[in-house]
Design an enzyme around this catalytic site. Structure first.
Site, PDB file in Angstrom:
ATOM      1  N   GLY A  10       0.819  -1.209   0.000  1.00  0.00           N
ATOM      2  CA  GLY A  10       0.000   0.000   0.000  1.00  0.00           C
ATOM      3  C   GLY A  10       0.847   1.251   0.000  1.00  0.00           C
ATOM      4  N   TYR A 164     -14.491  -3.471   9.620  1.00  0.00           N
ATOM      5  CA  TYR A 164     -13.154  -2.904   9.793  1.00  0.00           C
ATOM      6  C   TYR A 164     -12.545  -3.319  11.129  1.00  0.00           C
ATOM      7  CZ  TYR A 164      -9.380   0.530  10.045  1.00  0.00           C
ATOM      8  OH  TYR A 164      -8.146   1.127  10.153  1.00  0.00           O
TER       9      TYR A 164
END
Length: 286
Positions: A10, A164
């Site tokens: 990422g 999440y």
């Protein structure tokens, strides 16, 4: 960090880009693992400009695809004989339910299962380093999370925060179980809560929805460079050579939730994760 090789997943924006820049400044060879090739090229150019280092390289890796992860790992091993630091930084937040290419719910699939497989595939490279380090990005959100065994991919009653927080709890449990398996080796595993950081984490990767809101909220958050400080500390500090299985916040060991300290839960998640990514009975479970 001279003569050390680091992977940052990422790495195209936010904390991942800031981490890549700082480690390159310190002399590391940094492999920026990015899902999108075009954005990755832009990030690579920016990282080289800010770090003034030419020891950065871009490799494509989609953590929402098991095939892409396997291809990335094979390509890395062909280019580099050792890996000193693996920073499992990439993460997503999905307001509505989405799935990966393999049918996993997106947040659990990318934030946990993708990195679970990647770590397995790079373990031998880490063991060949003088002192390998694995750093998993988690969050304080893990403290409100549970592993929803009755429906881990939340096919019924999806809620973005529920998903999440489950994935962030999975990050901590993975770190704890991994550290146990790495005992007796030169490799350590720790996890990080970077703090509240203004990134594009809550922005839809395809439509850009949520971008305006996140731009406003950035005014109240840490910068990506500030959020990267603990990851950089874990990657580079000599005093952490033998520290493993811990959760760090602001460069210090911090407490985790009761569930995150449950070894039976960590083992159950490990076995389930192996099954999901096709690693049952593989070497990492030994």
């Amino acid at each position: 960090m001279n003569n050390k090789t680091v992977i940052v997943t990422g790495a195209n924006s936010g904390i991942g880009l800031a981490t890549s820049i700082e480690l390159a400044r310190r002399g590391a060879t940094v492999v920026m693992a990015c899902r999108n090739a075009e954005r990755g090229e832009q990030a690579l150019s920016e990282a080289r400009r800010q770090s003034r280092s030419d020891k950065l390289e871009l490799m494509q890796c989609d953590l929402g695809s098991l095939d892409s992860i396997r291809q990335f790992a094979a390509s890395f091993r062909a280019r580099h004989s050792t890996l000193d630091v693996l920073i499992n930084n990439a993460g997503v937040i999905c307001l509505k339910r989405e799935t990966t290419r393999d049918g996993f719910e997106m947040q659990l699939g990318v934030n946990h299962l993708g990195h679970f497989l990647l770590t397995h595939l790079l373990r031998e490279s880490l063991e060949r380093a003088p002192q390998g380090r694995i750093i998993n990005l988690s969050s304080g959100a893990h403290k409100t999370g549970s592993i929803h065994w009755e429906d881990p991919f939340l096919t019924r009653g999806y809620n973005g925060w529920k998903s999440y927080s489950q994935s962030k709890l999975a990050n901590v449990l993975f770190t704890k179980a991994l550290a146990q398996r790495l005992r007796g080796t030169s490799v350590t595993a720790n996890c990080v809560h970077p703090g509240g950081v203004g990134t594009r984490l809550g922005v839809d990767r395809n439509t850009g929805f949520g971008g305006a809101i996140m731009s406003f909220l950035k005014l109240f958050f840490l910068t990506p460079a500030q959020g990267a400080e603990t990851s950089v500390y874990l990657a580079s500090s000599p005093e952490l050579t033998h520290v493993s299985g811990e959760y760090f916040y602001k460069k210090k060991i911090a407490s985790v939730s009761k569930q995150a300290r449950d070894p039976a839960l960590a083992e159950r998640l490990w076995s389930w994760s192996e099954e999901q990514v096709g690693l049952s009975g593989a070497r990492l479970s030994a």
